[in-house]
Design a protein around this motif. Sequence first.
Motif, short mmCIF file in Angstrom:
data_model
loop_
_atom_site.label_atom_id
_atom_site.label_comp_id
_atom_site.label_asym_id
_atom_site.label_seq_id
_atom_site.Cartn_x
_atom_site.Cartn_y
_atom_site.Cartn_z
N TRP A 37 8.29 -12.19 -3.95
CA TRP A 37 7.37 -11.40 -3.14
C TRP A 37 6.22 -10.89 -3.98
O TRP A 37 6.33 -10.77 -5.20
N LEU A 38 5.14 -10.57 -3.30
CA LEU A 38 4.14 -9.67 -3.84
C LEU A 38 4.43 -8.31 -3.22
O LEU A 38 4.35 -8.15 -1.99
N ASN A 39 4.84 -7.36 -4.02
CA ASN A 39 5.35 -6.09 -3.52
C ASN A 39 4.37 -4.97 -3.79
O ASN A 39 3.97 -4.74 -4.94
N ALA A 40 3.98 -4.26 -2.72
CA ALA A 40 3.16 -3.07 -2.83
C ALA A 40 4.01 -1.87 -2.44
O ALA A 40 4.62 -1.86 -1.37
N TYR A 41 4.05 -0.86 -3.31
CA TYR A 41 4.80 0.36 -3.05
C TYR A 41 3.79 1.51 -2.96
O TYR A 41 3.01 1.73 -3.90
N VAL A 42 3.82 2.23 -1.85
CA VAL A 42 2.80 3.25 -1.59
C VAL A 42 3.43 4.49 -0.98
O VAL A 42 4.40 4.41 -0.22
N ASP A 43 2.89 5.66 -1.33
CA ASP A 43 3.23 6.87 -0.59
C ASP A 43 2.21 7.01 0.54
O ASP A 43 1.38 6.13 0.78
N ARG A 44 2.28 8.14 1.27
CA ARG A 44 1.43 8.28 2.45
C ARG A 44 -0.05 8.27 2.08
O ARG A 44 -0.86 7.58 2.73
N ASP A 45 -0.44 9.04 1.04
CA ASP A 45 -1.86 9.09 0.67
C ASP A 45 -2.37 7.72 0.24
O ASP A 45 -3.49 7.32 0.59
N ALA A 46 -1.56 7.01 -0.55
CA ALA A 46 -1.97 5.69 -1.01
C ALA A 46 -2.08 4.71 0.16
O ALA A 46 -3.00 3.88 0.20
N ASP A 197 3.75 -13.74 1.37
CA ASP A 197 3.30 -12.58 2.12
C ASP A 197 3.25 -11.36 1.21
O ASP A 197 3.96 -11.29 0.20
N LEU A 198 2.42 -10.39 1.59
CA LEU A 198 2.36 -9.13 0.86
C LEU A 198 3.32 -8.15 1.53
O LEU A 198 3.13 -7.76 2.68
N HIS A 199 4.36 -7.78 0.80
CA HIS A 199 5.38 -6.86 1.29
C HIS A 199 4.96 -5.44 0.94
O HIS A 199 4.79 -5.11 -0.24
N VAL A 200 4.78 -4.59 1.95
CA VAL A 200 4.31 -3.22 1.76
C VAL A 200 5.45 -2.27 2.09
O VAL A 200 5.93 -2.24 3.22
#
Length: 215
Positions: A37-46, A197-200
């Motif tokens: 995967w291409l993994n994006a990890y984000v909090d609410r602000d990000a 796919d970009l996994h968010v």
Amino acid sequence: MKLHLTVHEARRGTESLRVVRPARPPEHAGLFDDAWWLNAYVDRDAALLMAGLWTLAAGSPRSLVHLPLRGPAPPAGSGRLDLVLLHHSLQVAPSRWKGLRSRLSPGRPRTVDLRLPEPAEEDHPSPHHAENRDRFHQGVHAETLFMTGSARTFRQGAAVFLDVARNGPEHTVAHPDRAYRHRHYCRNAPCDARFRDLHVEYREAPAPGADAARA
């Protein structure tokens, strides 16, 4: 939403390329090149900032949107990535990015007002529909992920991040014996079948002192 930016210029032959960055990169966001995967990890602000940047990319086909990401350390075996969003009409090869990045002018501050696309506003054609071919293309170069697409695909990507920002905080599993809470909520930004796919995934920012407590 109001999006605070810096606008840079880079020379490309006889042309000038506009490069847009957020005035303040997100503190709690990471993008990693994993095995599957291409993994994006984000909090609410990000996630909200990402939604704004992808909306900007949809409405600014002559600008390259660059998001430096210096979040948490990558998992073992993964590589940390920055992110570049560009409309397919720009035709900027990822291999040229490192040179362009080194020639950027000092940034000019700018603030723009954006209307974020609601998830329900973006249609998702069936896999057999001709429009389903309109998917992101990818390239990785100089530790940067390039997402190249149309205005439509960028609006769909923005809706994914907006969904994660709105719904991620509601999915909580408490761990009383730990100094933090684990939350799981994720969405995918679909890409062309030749790419991943970009996994968010929503990741809450660690509580103050949590990193020290786990060390």
